[in-house]
Design a protein around this motif. Structure first.
Motif, short mmCIF file in Angstrom:
data_model
loop_
_atom_site.label_atom_id
_atom_site.label_comp_id
_atom_site.label_asym_id
_atom_site.label_seq_id
_atom_site.Cartn_x
_atom_site.Cartn_y
_atom_site.Cartn_z
N PRO A 80 -3.85 -25.84 6.46
CA PRO A 80 -4.42 -27.19 6.52
C PRO A 80 -5.41 -27.38 5.38
CG PRO A 80 -4.47 -26.13 8.68
CD PRO A 80 -4.10 -25.07 7.69
N PRO A 81 -5.56 -28.61 4.88
CA PRO A 81 -6.44 -28.83 3.72
C PRO A 81 -7.85 -28.31 3.90
CG PRO A 81 -5.12 -30.78 4.17
CD PRO A 81 -4.87 -29.84 5.30
N GLN A 82 -8.46 -28.53 5.09
CA GLN A 82 -9.84 -28.10 5.26
C GLN A 82 -9.98 -26.58 5.25
OE1 GLN A 82 -7.85 -29.16 7.57
NE2 GLN A 82 -8.48 -28.71 9.68
N VAL A 83 -8.97 -25.87 5.78
CA VAL A 83 -8.99 -24.41 5.76
C VAL A 83 -8.81 -23.90 4.33
CG1 VAL A 83 -7.86 -22.32 6.60
CG2 VAL A 83 -8.17 -24.28 8.13
N LEU A 84 -7.89 -24.51 3.60
CA LEU A 84 -7.63 -24.11 2.22
C LEU A 84 -8.90 -24.23 1.36
CD1 LEU A 84 -5.78 -23.40 -0.18
CD2 LEU A 84 -5.20 -25.83 -0.33
N LEU A 85 -9.60 -25.38 1.44
CA LEU A 85 -10.77 -25.58 0.59
C LEU A 85 -11.96 -24.75 1.07
CD1 LEU A 85 -10.61 -29.37 -0.36
CD2 LEU A 85 -9.68 -27.37 -1.53
N CYS A 86 -12.09 -24.54 2.38
CA CYS A 86 -13.17 -23.67 2.86
C CYS A 86 -12.93 -22.24 2.43
CB CYS A 86 -13.28 -23.75 4.39
SG CYS A 86 -14.09 -25.26 4.97
N ARG A 87 -11.68 -21.80 2.40
CA ARG A 87 -11.38 -20.46 1.91
C ARG A 87 -11.64 -20.36 0.40
NH1 ARG A 87 -5.55 -17.50 2.51
NH2 ARG A 87 -5.99 -17.84 4.74
N LEU A 88 -11.34 -21.42 -0.30
CA LEU A 88 -11.46 -21.39 -1.75
C LEU A 88 -12.92 -21.44 -2.21
CD1 LEU A 88 -9.53 -21.43 -4.23
CD2 LEU A 88 -9.82 -23.91 -4.27
N TYR A 89 -13.76 -22.21 -1.50
CA TYR A 89 -15.12 -22.44 -1.98
C TYR A 89 -16.23 -21.84 -1.12
CZ TYR A 89 -12.83 -25.73 -5.08
OH TYR A 89 -12.01 -26.29 -6.03
N ARG A 90 -15.92 -21.36 0.09
CA ARG A 90 -17.01 -20.88 0.93
C ARG A 90 -16.73 -19.54 1.60
NH1 ARG A 90 -20.10 -25.20 4.40
NH2 ARG A 90 -21.66 -23.60 4.04
N TRP A 91 -15.63 -19.44 2.35
CA TRP A 91 -15.37 -18.22 3.14
C TRP A 91 -13.96 -17.73 2.86
CZ3 TRP A 91 -16.90 -22.76 6.01
CH2 TRP A 91 -18.28 -22.85 6.22
N PRO A 92 -13.80 -16.73 2.00
CA PRO A 92 -12.44 -16.24 1.68
C PRO A 92 -11.68 -15.70 2.89
CG PRO A 92 -14.05 -15.43 0.08
CD PRO A 92 -14.85 -16.08 1.17
N ASP A 93 -12.38 -15.36 3.98
CA ASP A 93 -11.70 -14.76 5.12
C ASP A 93 -11.35 -15.75 6.22
OD1 ASP A 93 -14.37 -15.17 5.73
OD2 ASP A 93 -14.49 -13.45 7.08
N VAL A 94 -11.65 -17.03 6.04
CA VAL A 94 -11.31 -18.00 7.09
C VAL A 94 -9.80 -18.18 7.13
CG1 VAL A 94 -11.50 -20.08 5.65
CG2 VAL A 94 -11.96 -20.22 8.09
N ARG A 95 -9.27 -18.31 8.36
CA ARG A 95 -7.80 -18.36 8.51
C ARG A 95 -7.31 -19.57 9.29
NH1 ARG A 95 -8.21 -15.62 4.93
NH2 ARG A 95 -7.61 -13.45 4.59
N GLN A 96 -8.07 -20.01 10.30
CA GLN A 96 -7.57 -21.04 11.21
C GLN A 96 -8.58 -22.18 11.36
OE1 GLN A 96 -4.53 -21.02 12.42
NE2 GLN A 96 -4.03 -18.96 11.66
N PRO A 97 -8.11 -23.40 11.67
CA PRO A 97 -9.04 -24.53 11.85
C PRO A 97 -10.04 -24.31 12.97
CG PRO A 97 -6.78 -25.33 11.58
CD PRO A 97 -6.70 -23.83 11.72
N HIS A 98 -9.68 -23.57 14.03
CA HIS A 98 -10.61 -23.40 15.14
C HIS A 98 -11.82 -22.54 14.77
CE1 HIS A 98 -9.46 -19.23 15.97
NE2 HIS A 98 -8.19 -19.59 15.80
N GLU A 99 -11.78 -21.89 13.61
CA GLU A 99 -12.93 -21.11 13.14
C GLU A 99 -13.99 -22.01 12.52
OE1 GLU A 99 -11.86 -17.61 10.77
OE2 GLU A 99 -9.77 -17.96 11.37
N LEU A 100 -13.69 -23.28 12.34
CA LEU A 100 -14.58 -24.21 11.64
C LEU A 100 -15.09 -25.28 12.59
CD1 LEU A 100 -12.38 -24.73 8.44
CD2 LEU A 100 -14.34 -23.19 8.68
N LYS A 101 -16.26 -25.80 12.28
CA LYS A 101 -16.85 -26.91 13.06
C LYS A 101 -17.28 -28.00 12.10
CE LYS A 101 -20.82 -28.25 15.90
NZ LYS A 101 -21.19 -29.35 15.00
N HIS A 102 -16.93 -29.24 12.41
CA HIS A 102 -17.43 -30.38 11.63
C HIS A 102 -18.95 -30.46 11.78
CE1 HIS A 102 -13.78 -32.57 10.37
NE2 HIS A 102 -13.23 -32.09 11.48
N LEU A 103 -19.66 -30.69 10.69
CA LEU A 103 -21.08 -30.96 10.78
C LEU A 103 -21.31 -32.37 11.28
CD1 LEU A 103 -22.33 -29.20 7.53
CD2 LEU A 103 -22.41 -28.36 9.88
N CYS A 104 -22.50 -32.64 11.78
CA CYS A 104 -22.75 -33.89 12.49
C CYS A 104 -22.59 -35.12 11.60
CB CYS A 104 -24.15 -33.86 13.12
SG CYS A 104 -25.50 -33.66 11.93
N TYR A 105 -22.82 -34.96 10.29
CA TYR A 105 -22.75 -36.13 9.41
C TYR A 105 -21.35 -36.37 8.85
CZ TYR A 105 -23.73 -32.34 6.07
OH TYR A 105 -23.73 -31.14 5.38
#
Length: 348
Positions: A80-105
């Motif tokens: 998914p796009p959000q997982v791809l960019l989070c892996r690319l720019y923040r956490w190389p080990d993230v794999r699934q959307p459920h590992e991420l949380k939208h920030l309040c803003y």
């Protein structure tokens, strides 16, 4: 946008990456997937993404809307796009959307786009979820108890003090009209056992607590009185940086660590109290945790913490950079150089 301008933005984006392709990505698969996603972004979305990754989240940027279709990174992978960019720019080990949380803003977390076919993929609109660590053996050096300051407090400071009223421990400096002025919590900043500055009332749904923030508003700890600070306090204050984002969301209160150092959180709803008080949760940079759950607090009255005295059951304590408890040399939060107390208004 001219093709050369768009190509320059893509090159800037690729230079900002923090992750190299891992063995599971295949040769060049991550780069191919990223460039395929960049091609699907509108010009204004591409510029917003550049702003977000180059500032590394220091400035709150807008949502980057991408199609929900998953860019293919190879025959065996679909991200998914959000997982791809989070892996690319923040956490190389993230794999699934459920590992991420939208920030309040992030409007994407509230369905703010209005288009079910699009989602926000701004990597700095997400955090990872903090989980409790496996407890190690207790720290071998047992503290005999917190030490009181040798000198009286300086102007603008106040010693730790509570009062007992109607079955609840309360800070006597809290105004009785707190529930009437619309604020959902008040913040108190402490250095060891001394409170520095006045209480900060929070009326918005979220607030930044920081020492240095390029742009933004909130509770700036860097502007508080600076007289006669110890070396330990000065060192700890130097690690606060962008601090944390505190937000009231459905069900509870969340803390997002925006700094480059861990924060440590304790509250009555993180777990049952132990012999030395409530559990302490370590929240790494870029991670979030629900630090207070309104449904779990129940009708508990005031509780006296070992070595620290009474604690309001509707409060959260957060230490910057330094932990406390059984696994640390500091047994009590009042031994931590810099910490924050969140005094929550009781929901009615």
């Amino acid at each position: 946008m001219f093709r050369s301008r768009r190509s320059a933005l893509v090159r800037r984006l690729w230079r900002q990456r923090c992750a190299a392709a891992g063995p599971e990505d295949g040769s060049g698969a991550l780069k191919a997937a990223a460039h395929a996603l960049f091609k699907k972004l509108k010009d204004e979305e591409l510029e917003l993404l550049v702003q977000a990754v180059e500032s590394r989240g220091a400035c709150e940027s807008g949502c980057v809307w991408a199609p929900r279709g998953e860019p293919r990174g190879g025959p065996k992978q679909a991200l998914p796009p959000q997982v791809l960019l989070c892996r690319l720019y923040r956490w190389p080990d993230v794999r699934q959307p459920h590992e991420l949380k939208h920030l309040c803003y992030c409007a994407g977390g509230r369905g703010g786009c209005g288009d079910a076919a699009a989602l926000c993929c701004n990597p700095h609109h997400f955090s990872r979820l903090a989980v409790p660590e496996t407890p190690p053996p207790p720290y071998s050096k047992v503290s005999c108890g917190p030490s009181w300051p040798d000198e009286p407090p300086f102007p603008g400071t106040q010693l730790l003090e509570f009062s007992y009223d109607g079955g609840h421990w309360r800070d006597p400096s809290l105004s009785r009209s707190a529930a009437k002025d619309g604020c959902w919590c008040k913040l108190a900043y402490w250095e060891h056992r001394t409170r520095v500055g006045r209480l900060y009332a929070v009326h918005e749904a979220s607030v930044n607590v920081f020492s240095e923030l390029p742009r933004g508003s909130g509770f700036c700890l860097g502007q508080l009185p600076a007289a006669h600070r110890s070396r330990a306090v000065r060192r700890a204050r130097g690690k606060i940086g962008r601090g944390l984002l505190l937000s009231r969301e459905p069900g509870g209160v969340w803390a997002y660590n925006r700094s480059e150092h861990p924060i440590f959180v304790s509250s009555p709803t993180l777990g049952p109290p132990g012999p030395r008080g409530f559990p302490v949760l370590k929240v790494l940079p870029g991670y979030s945790a629900m630090v207070f759950d309104y449904e779990r607090v129940g009708g508990a009255g005031g509780r006296r913490l070992p070595g620290e005295g009474p604690c309001d059951p509707h409060s959260v304590r957060i230490s910057f950079a330094k932990g406390w408890g059984p696994r640390y040399s500091r047994q009590f939060i009042t031994s931590c150089p810099c910490w924050l107390e969140v005094l929550l208004d009781r929901p009615r």
